[in-house]
Write a protein that holds these residues in place. Structure first.
Motif, mmCIF file in Angstrom:
data_model
loop_
_atom_site.group_PDB
_atom_site.id
_atom_site.type_symbol
_atom_site.label_atom_id
_atom_site.label_comp_id
_atom_site.label_asym_id
_atom_site.label_seq_id
_atom_site.Cartn_x
_atom_site.Cartn_y
_atom_site.Cartn_z
ATOM 1 N N LEU A 1 0.787 -0.913 0.106
ATOM 2 C CA LEU A 1 0.078 -0.006 0.030
ATOM 3 C C LEU A 1 0.797 1.329 -0.031
ATOM 4 O O LEU A 1 0.748 2.155 -0.757
ATOM 5 C CB LEU A 1 -0.803 -0.023 1.258
ATOM 6 N N LEU B 1 -7.647 -3.537 -2.903
ATOM 7 C CA LEU B 1 -6.599 -2.613 -2.674
ATOM 8 C C LEU B 1 -7.017 -0.979 -3.119
ATOM 9 O O LEU B 1 -6.387 -0.121 -2.805
ATOM 10 C CB LEU B 1 -5.180 -2.801 -3.444
ATOM 11 N N LEU C 1 -5.742 2.452 -1.637
ATOM 12 C CA LEU C 1 -4.976 3.204 -2.417
ATOM 13 C C LEU C 1 -5.456 4.645 -2.679
ATOM 14 O O LEU C 1 -4.785 5.469 -2.608
ATOM 15 C CB LEU C 1 -4.521 2.289 -3.343
ATOM 16 N N TYR D 1 -7.719 -3.164 6.887
ATOM 17 C CA TYR D 1 -6.562 -3.469 6.144
ATOM 18 C C TYR D 1 -5.470 -3.946 7.046
ATOM 19 O O TYR D 1 -5.162 -3.346 7.910
ATOM 20 C CB TYR D 1 -6.005 -2.551 5.331
#
Length: 324
Positions: free
Chosen positions: A102, A190, A194, A272
Motif C-alpha cells: 500500500l 486495494l 490506495l 486492512y
C-alpha cells in the motif's frame, strides 16, 4: 563516494540504536498498569503476575530493560505478543507485506503523477485547470484521510457496489482460483485504500514540485539557455526540472515512514491488515511488545528512506557528488 557511504551507514546505525532506545524507554514509561489492560477483571495469581511483569520489564530499571531488549533483538527476538501469544517478529512479517504494498504504490503514484502535475501546474500557472488542480489538492489535503475513506466506501462500495469495503482478499474465494482471479481480487480490495492514501497525500509533492519549478525558472542558467535559443522542451527538462528535484528528494526520504504512520486510521477504516492497523490495535490493548516492534519498523524505515534520499540527492546534484 564509498567513504561517504560508509560514514552515512555508520551514522544511520547509531541513530537507529538511539531511536530504538528512546522508543523502548518511552513505551515503558507510559502511565497505567498494562497487566490490567491485558487480563481485565480476571484474578491473577502472584506467580503468573511476576512472570508477566518480568516479560514486560515492569519494575526493572530502564537501562536494564533497554539492554535486555537489544540483546534479544540481536538474536531476532522482539518479544511475544501479550494479546495473541505469538512472536512479534511473526506478526510483523505477516503485516509488513500489505503495508509495503500500500505504501509503495502510494509513493509511486505520489512521486510520478504528483511530480508531473506539479511541473505542469508551474508551467501553466494561470490556466483554469491548474487553478482547479490547486484547489482540489488543497481541499483533499485538509480533509482527514479516514473521512475520505468513509466517503469512498459509501459511494463505491455501498452505493455502487464497485469495490469491496474492507479486507485484503475475499474469504470466499476458492482455494484453487487462478492467478488472474486472485490478482483481480487483490486489486479490487486495494483500490479504495490506495485511492484514499493518494488523495490524502498527493497535494504535498504537487505543491512542493510546483514551488521548486517556479523558483528554478528564475535562475540565471535558465535565462542563459533561453538566450542561446535552447528549445522550450529541453530547457524545461534539463535546466528547470532537474535542479527542482533536489527539494523533492529531501521530502522523499521521510515519505514512506510518514505513509506507514499516517495509514493507521486508513487501515483501520478499511480493516486492512497492515502495520498501521496493528499499531492501533496494540496500543488500545497495551500490547507493549507489539507496540515497540511496530515502532522499530518505523525507525528502520526512517533511516532507510533518509539514506536512499541522500544517495539520490548526490546522484542528481553534481556538486554534492563531488563533495562526497
Amino acid at each position: 563516494m564509498l567513504r561517504w557511504v560508509v560514514r552515512r551507514l555508520t551514522s544511520a546505525g547509531l541513530v537507529m540504536v538511539i531511536g530504538i532506545a528512546v522508543l523502548v524507554a518511552l513505551v515503558h514509561s507510559l502511565p497505567g498498569d498494562p497487566l490490567t489492560a491485558i487480563v481485565g477483571d480476571r484474578a491473577l495469581d502472584p506467580a503468573s503476575r511476576r512472570v508477566m511483569e518480568h516479560d514486560l520489564g515492569i519494575g526493572r530499571p530502564l537501562p536494564v530493560v533497554i539492554t535486555a531488549y537489544f540483546q534479544n533483538a540481536l538474536h531476532g527476538d522482539l518479544g511475544t505478543s501479550l494479546a495473541e501469544r505469538r512472536p512479534v517478529t511473526t506478526i510483523l512479517a505477516e503485516r509488513l507485506g500489505p503495508t509495503l504494498l500500500l505504501g509503495g504504490l502510494t509513493l509511486l503514484v505520489d512521486f510520478t503523477l504528483g511530480l508531473l502535475l506539479g511541473v505542469w501546474s508551474a508551467l501553466h500557472p494561470r490556466s483554469r485547470l491548474a487553478r482547479l488542480l490547486d484547489t482540489l489538492t488543497l481541499a483533499t489535503y485538509t480533509v482527514p484521510g479516514f473521512v475520505i475513506g468513509l466517503v469512498l466506501i459509501w459511494w463505491f462500495a455501498v452505493h455502487w457496489h464497485w469495490f469491496p469495503p474492507a479486507g485484503i482478499a475475499d474469504p470466499l474465494l476458492p482455494i484453487d482460483a487462478g492467478i488472474t482471479t486472485v490478482a483481480i481480487d487483490r486489486l479490487r480490495h486495494l483500490a479504495l485504500p490506495l485511492a484514499t492514501m493518494v488523495l490524502a497525500t498527493i497535494a504535498v509533492p504537487i505543491r512542493q514540485q510546483r514551488s521548486a519549478v517556479l523558483a528554478s525558472m528564475s535562475r540565471p542558467w535558465v535565462t542563459a539557455a533561453r538566450a542561446r535559443g535552447v528549445s522550450a522542451r529541453r530547457t524545461t527538462w534539463h535546466h528547470i526540472w532537474r535542479p527542482a528535484l533536489t527539494p523533492v528528494i529531501s521530502l522523499l526520504g521521510l515519505w514512506l515512514p510518514m505513509l506507514v504512520s499516517g495509514a493507521v486510521f486508513v487501515e483501520t477504516v478499511f480493516a486492512y491488515p497492515g502495520i498501521g492497523a496493528l499499531l492501533a490495535n496494540a496500543t488500545s490493548q497495551r500490547d507493549i511488545p507489539v507496540v515497540i516492534g511496530a515502532g522499530v519498523v518505523l525507525v528502520v524505515m526512517v533511516q532507510v528512506g533518509s539514506l536512499v534520499a541522500d544517495i539520490l540527492y548526490r546522484i542528481v546534484d553534481p556538486i554534492q557528488r563531488e563533495m562526497a
